[in-house]
Design a protein around this motif. Structure first.
Motif, PDB file in Angstrom:
ATOM      1  N   ASP A 280     -40.787 116.577  66.775  1.00 19.31           N
ATOM      2  CA  ASP A 280     -40.238 117.903  66.064  1.00 19.31           C
ATOM      3  C   ASP A 280     -40.461 119.335  66.924  1.00 19.31           C
ATOM      4  O   ASP A 280     -42.239 119.403  67.331  1.00 19.31           O
ATOM      5  CB  ASP A 280     -41.278 118.057  65.033  1.00 19.31           C
ATOM      6  CG  ASP A 280     -40.551 119.299  64.376  1.00 19.31           C
ATOM      7  OD1 ASP A 280     -39.628 120.066  64.435  1.00 19.31           O
ATOM      8  OD2 ASP A 280     -40.899 118.979  62.905  1.00 19.31           O
ATOM      9  N   SER A 282     -40.765 122.208  66.385  1.00 17.73           N
ATOM     10  CA  SER A 282     -41.580 123.078  65.323  1.00 17.73           C
ATOM     11  C   SER A 282     -42.783 122.416  64.943  1.00 17.73           C
ATOM     12  O   SER A 282     -43.644 123.537  65.078  1.00 17.73           O
ATOM     13  CB  SER A 282     -40.795 123.509  64.308  1.00 17.73           C
ATOM     14  OG  SER A 282     -40.927 122.195  63.606  1.00 17.73           O
ATOM     15  N   ARG A 283     -43.753 121.763  65.640  1.00 11.19           N
ATOM     16  CA  ARG A 283     -45.752 121.894  65.709  1.00 11.19           C
ATOM     17  C   ARG A 283     -45.473 121.718  67.154  1.00 11.19           C
ATOM     18  O   ARG A 283     -46.655 121.543  67.841  1.00 11.19           O
ATOM     19  CB  ARG A 283     -44.964 120.091  65.177  1.00 11.19           C
ATOM     20  CG  ARG A 283     -44.494 119.584  64.234  1.00 11.19           C
ATOM     21  CD  ARG A 283     -45.035 118.391  63.986  1.00 11.19           C
ATOM     22  NE  ARG A 283     -44.488 117.797  62.259  1.00 11.19           N
ATOM     23  CZ  ARG A 283     -44.446 116.959  61.562  1.00 11.19           C
ATOM     24  NH1 ARG A 283     -44.914 115.626  62.905  1.00 11.19           N
ATOM     25  NH2 ARG A 283     -44.436 116.557  60.746  1.00 11.19           N
TER      26      ARG A 283
END
Length: 318
Positions: A280, A282-283
C-alpha cells in the motif's frame, strides 16, 4: 484302663468349658438387653422426605442439614443406627413460601405427635425453623469450551480444527444456578506424539451444585483430522495499491517467495493464485524508498505462512 480314665477326665473338662461359654453368652445377652432397655439422649442427623413439592419449583440439595436431639431407649437408637432415620415434610400444608425459600416452622410438639413414636422424646431440633432454598426450573443451551494440549509427531499436524461433538450442552435446573453457567469446560486432554486422527471422549469440569442440575450430555467427543504435512514455497506476484493517479512508479522485485506448511493431500491444490500479496503506497512516508508487503489472502488449509521478503524497493518515474 488308664486310657479310659483319661477320656473321662477330658470329657468332663469339655463339659465344664461348654457350660462356662453358655453362661458367658447368657450374661452378655442379659447385659446387652439391660443396656438397650435404658433411655439415652443423643443427637443424630435425620434425612428429610419432601412430599408434594410444587411442580414449578425445585428444592436445592444444599438447602438444609437437619440435626435432632432425642431421648429414647437403646432399642430405638439401635434401629436409628441401622437404618438412617428421616422425617416427612408435606410442602402442600406444612411450609410457607418466601421469595427464595420454603420455611418449615412447626413446633417440636407437632413433630413429636406426627413423626415419632410415643417412646421417643424430642428435645431439640437444629436448625429451627427449617428453610429450603428453591429455584424455578430453567433451560439453557451453553457452548462447550475445549481444553486440549496436543503435541504432534514431527511431520504431522491437524488438517482440520479440533471440534467438540456436540458443541453445546443443554442445562436444566433452578434459574439462580443455571443463569450463572455461560459455558461448560472439558477436562484437560493431553496427547503426545500424535500421528493419527483424533477422536477422544472427555468429561466435563462440572460446576458447583451440579447435583441440582441436569445436563443433556455428561461428556463429549473431541475430533480432528491429522495428516502428514510438508513445506511448500511459491513466488507470488506483488500488487501495489494506493498509488495516486498523477504518479507512476516501478517496484522490484516483482514477486516475493511465500513459504507455507500444508498436508500432502492438499499440496497439489496450492498455487500462486491461492495467495495475494499487496503493498500500500498510501502508507509510505516522505523520503521512504521502499514498500512493506502484506499477505492479504491465503488458503485455510495451509499453516505457518511466511513472506520471504519484508521490503519492496520502488522508484517514482513521474
Amino acid at each position: 484302663m488308664k486310657k479310659l480314665k483319661a477320656d473321662i477326665i477330658t470329657s468332663f473338662k469339655k463339659k465344664k468349658i461348654n457350660v462356662f461359654i453358655l453362661f458367658l453368652l447368657s450374661a452378655f445377652v442379659i447385659l446387652i438387653f439391660t443396656k438397650l432397655s435404658k433411655d439415652y439422649t443423643n443427637t443424630i442427623v435425620f434425612g428429610i422426605e419432601k412430599v408434594n413439592v410444587p411442580q414449578e419449583n425445585v428444592i436445592l440439595n444444599d438447602s438444609v442439614g437437619l440435626s435432632i436431639t432425642l431421648k429414647t431407649h437403646g432399642f430405638m437408637w439401635l434401629r436409628y443406627y441401622v437404618t438412617k432415620p428421616k422425617i416427612k415434610i408435606d410442602f402442600s400444608k406444612d411450609v410457607y413460601k418466601t421469595e427464595d425459600t420454603f420455611v418449615y416452622n412447626k413446633s417440636k410438639s407437632y413433630l413429636k405427635n406426627t413423626q415419632f413414636d410415643k417412646q421417643v422424646e424430642l428435645l431439640s431440633i437444629s436448625p429451627d425453623p427449617i428453610t429450603f432454598r428453591y429455584g424455578v426450573n430453567m433451560v439453557k443451551k451453553v457452548p462447550v469450551l475445549v481444553n486440549a494440549d496436543i503435541d504432534f509427531f514431527p511431520g504431522f499436524d491437524k488438517s482440520s480444527n479440533l471440534i467438540s461433538e456436540p458443541d453445546s450442552i443443554t442445562v436444566v435446573g433452578p434459574n439462580l444456578l443455571v443463569s450463572e453457567i455461560n459455558f461448560l469446560e472439558t477436562e484437560d486432554l493431553v496427547l503426545k506424539d500424535v500421528r493419527t486422527s483424533i477422536a477422544e471422549t472427555v468429561n466435563f469440569k462440572m460446576p458447583k451444585n451440579a447435583s441440582d442440575l441436569k445436563f443433556s450430555e455428561n461428556q463429549v467427543t473431541l475430533k480432528a483430522k491429522v495428516e502428514k504435512f510438508t513445506e511448500g514455497t511459491l513466488n507470488v506476484p506483488v500488487t501495489v495499491i494506493g498509488v495516486p493517479s498523477n504518479i507512476k512508479l516501478k517496484h522490484f522485485p516483482k514477486t516475493v517467495s511465500v513459504s507455507y506448511y500444508v498436508s500432502l493431500s492438499e499440496f497439489n491444490n496450492i498455487n500462486t493464485n491461492s495467495f495475494k500479496v499487496i503493498c500500500d503506497y498510501s502508507r509510505t512516508s516522505a523520503n521512504q524508498s521502499f514498500l512493506v508487503p502484506e499477505l492479504k489472502k491465503y488458503p485455510e488449509s495451509v499453516k505457518n505462512v511466511k513472506l520471504g521478503q519484508q521490503r519492496i524497493e520502488f522508484i517514482v518515474t513521474k
